[in-house]
Motif scaffolding. Sequence first.
Motif, short mmCIF file in Angstrom:
data_model
loop_
_atom_site.label_atom_id
_atom_site.label_comp_id
_atom_site.label_asym_id
_atom_site.label_seq_id
_atom_site.Cartn_x
_atom_site.Cartn_y
_atom_site.Cartn_z
N ARG A 197 0.85 -1.19 0.00
CA ARG A 197 0.00 0.00 0.00
C ARG A 197 0.89 1.25 0.00
N LEU A 198 0.37 2.30 -0.60
CA LEU A 198 1.03 3.59 -0.47
C LEU A 198 0.46 4.24 0.79
N GLU A 199 1.30 4.37 1.80
CA GLU A 199 0.86 4.92 3.09
C GLU A 199 1.56 6.26 3.29
N GLY A 200 0.85 7.31 2.98
CA GLY A 200 1.45 8.64 3.06
C GLY A 200 2.49 8.79 1.98
N THR A 201 3.75 8.86 2.39
CA THR A 201 4.85 8.99 1.42
C THR A 201 5.76 7.76 1.46
N GLN A 202 5.21 6.66 1.98
CA GLN A 202 6.02 5.43 2.08
C GLN A 202 5.31 4.25 1.43
N CYS A 203 6.13 3.34 0.90
CA CYS A 203 5.63 2.04 0.45
C CYS A 203 5.59 1.14 1.68
N SER A 204 4.47 0.47 1.91
CA SER A 204 4.33 -0.36 3.11
C SER A 204 5.23 -1.59 3.09
N ALA A 205 5.79 -1.92 1.93
CA ALA A 205 6.67 -3.09 1.84
C ALA A 205 8.09 -2.75 2.25
N CYS A 206 8.68 -1.73 1.62
CA CYS A 206 10.08 -1.41 1.88
C CYS A 206 10.28 -0.27 2.88
N ARG A 207 9.21 0.50 3.12
CA ARG A 207 9.23 1.60 4.09
C ARG A 207 10.28 2.67 3.76
N ILE A 208 10.58 2.80 2.48
CA ILE A 208 11.51 3.85 2.06
C ILE A 208 10.71 5.11 1.69
N GLU A 209 11.18 6.25 2.20
CA GLU A 209 10.49 7.52 1.96
C GLU A 209 10.63 7.92 0.49
N MET A 210 9.49 8.24 -0.12
CA MET A 210 9.52 8.66 -1.52
C MET A 210 9.83 10.15 -1.62
N THR A 211 10.36 10.54 -2.75
CA THR A 211 10.64 11.96 -2.98
C THR A 211 9.32 12.69 -3.21
N PRO A 212 9.27 13.98 -2.90
CA PRO A 212 8.05 14.76 -3.16
C PRO A 212 7.62 14.69 -4.61
N MET A 213 8.60 14.64 -5.50
CA MET A 213 8.28 14.56 -6.92
C MET A 213 7.56 13.26 -7.25
N GLU A 214 8.05 12.17 -6.67
CA GLU A 214 7.43 10.87 -6.93
C GLU A 214 6.03 10.81 -6.31
N VAL A 215 5.88 11.39 -5.13
CA VAL A 215 4.56 11.42 -4.49
C VAL A 215 3.57 12.19 -5.36
N ASP A 216 4.01 13.35 -5.87
CA ASP A 216 3.14 14.16 -6.73
C ASP A 216 2.80 13.41 -8.01
N ARG A 217 3.77 12.70 -8.55
CA ARG A 217 3.53 11.97 -9.81
C ARG A 217 2.46 10.88 -9.60
N LEU A 218 2.61 10.13 -8.50
CA LEU A 218 1.64 9.07 -8.22
C LEU A 218 0.26 9.63 -7.95
N ALA A 219 0.22 10.78 -7.26
CA ALA A 219 -1.07 11.39 -6.95
C ALA A 219 -1.79 11.86 -8.20
N GLY A 220 -1.03 12.19 -9.23
CA GLY A 220 -1.65 12.69 -10.45
C GLY A 220 -2.08 11.60 -11.40
N LEU A 221 -1.76 10.34 -11.12
CA LEU A 221 -2.11 9.25 -12.01
C LEU A 221 -3.55 8.80 -11.80
N ASP A 222 -4.12 8.29 -12.86
CA ASP A 222 -5.45 7.66 -12.77
C ASP A 222 -5.33 6.48 -11.81
N PRO A 223 -6.24 6.31 -10.85
CA PRO A 223 -6.17 5.20 -9.89
C PRO A 223 -6.10 3.83 -10.55
N GLU A 224 -6.61 3.72 -11.80
CA GLU A 224 -6.60 2.41 -12.45
C GLU A 224 -5.24 2.07 -13.06
N VAL A 225 -4.35 3.01 -13.11
CA VAL A 225 -3.01 2.75 -13.64
C VAL A 225 -2.21 2.03 -12.57
#
Length: 241
Positions: A197-225
Amino acid sequence: MRIPVSEQHKLLELQDLDRQLAKATHALTNSQAERELQEMQQNMRNLKVSAVRTATEADDFGRQARRIDEDLDRVRARHKRNTELADSGVDARVARELEHESESLKRRQIELEDAEMSFLEQQEAALAKAKDMQARSDQLQNDVTQRQADVDQETAAAKTKIRTLRADRASLLEAIPVELVSLYDQAKLQRGIGVARLEGTQCSACRIEMTPMEVDRLAGLDPEVVEQCEECGCPLIREAQ
């Protein structure tokens, strides 16, 4: 890859089933009850062997006592002969020799009687010990029989649960697109976790903090992608169902 969010979420169900399957399989192959049963069986075998060995020792003590008793019979017979001979009337020299020998025979008789008593006492103690071991072995046999029934029941229940989980998994797989299952299997093979799961700015599997750019990119994608974590490769579930 575009997959309906509802179907993406089925990966979470699949992962939960796989965790239950792993747990049930581990419980079946690493049963505490089975280990206790094996320990009880080993203890029972050890007791039986010890009981037989101790009974054999008791027999040995008995044989030693019987041999000494035979020696005692010879000593007593010799002493009786000497007494009868002395009473029959002999000269002084022979009488002194007979008396001297009789004293020696008395000492020998006492030594033999003490040794015989010692062996008889050891035999009695060994027989009592062997009897106690056999009684404990018989009790353990009853306990083993009961525990075996419990283990058989537990094993049957575990196997039934595993069959049910496997059937549920097979049914669930039919409702998930093959390409999504492929991503899941690949991630699970590499990391032991098939979906995150994407939990905030972390992947629940690896628990590595994502960059703000990556968070914004994922937020802008269609949920079905369908997207994967850049760090661990797990498919990311980004939206609530």
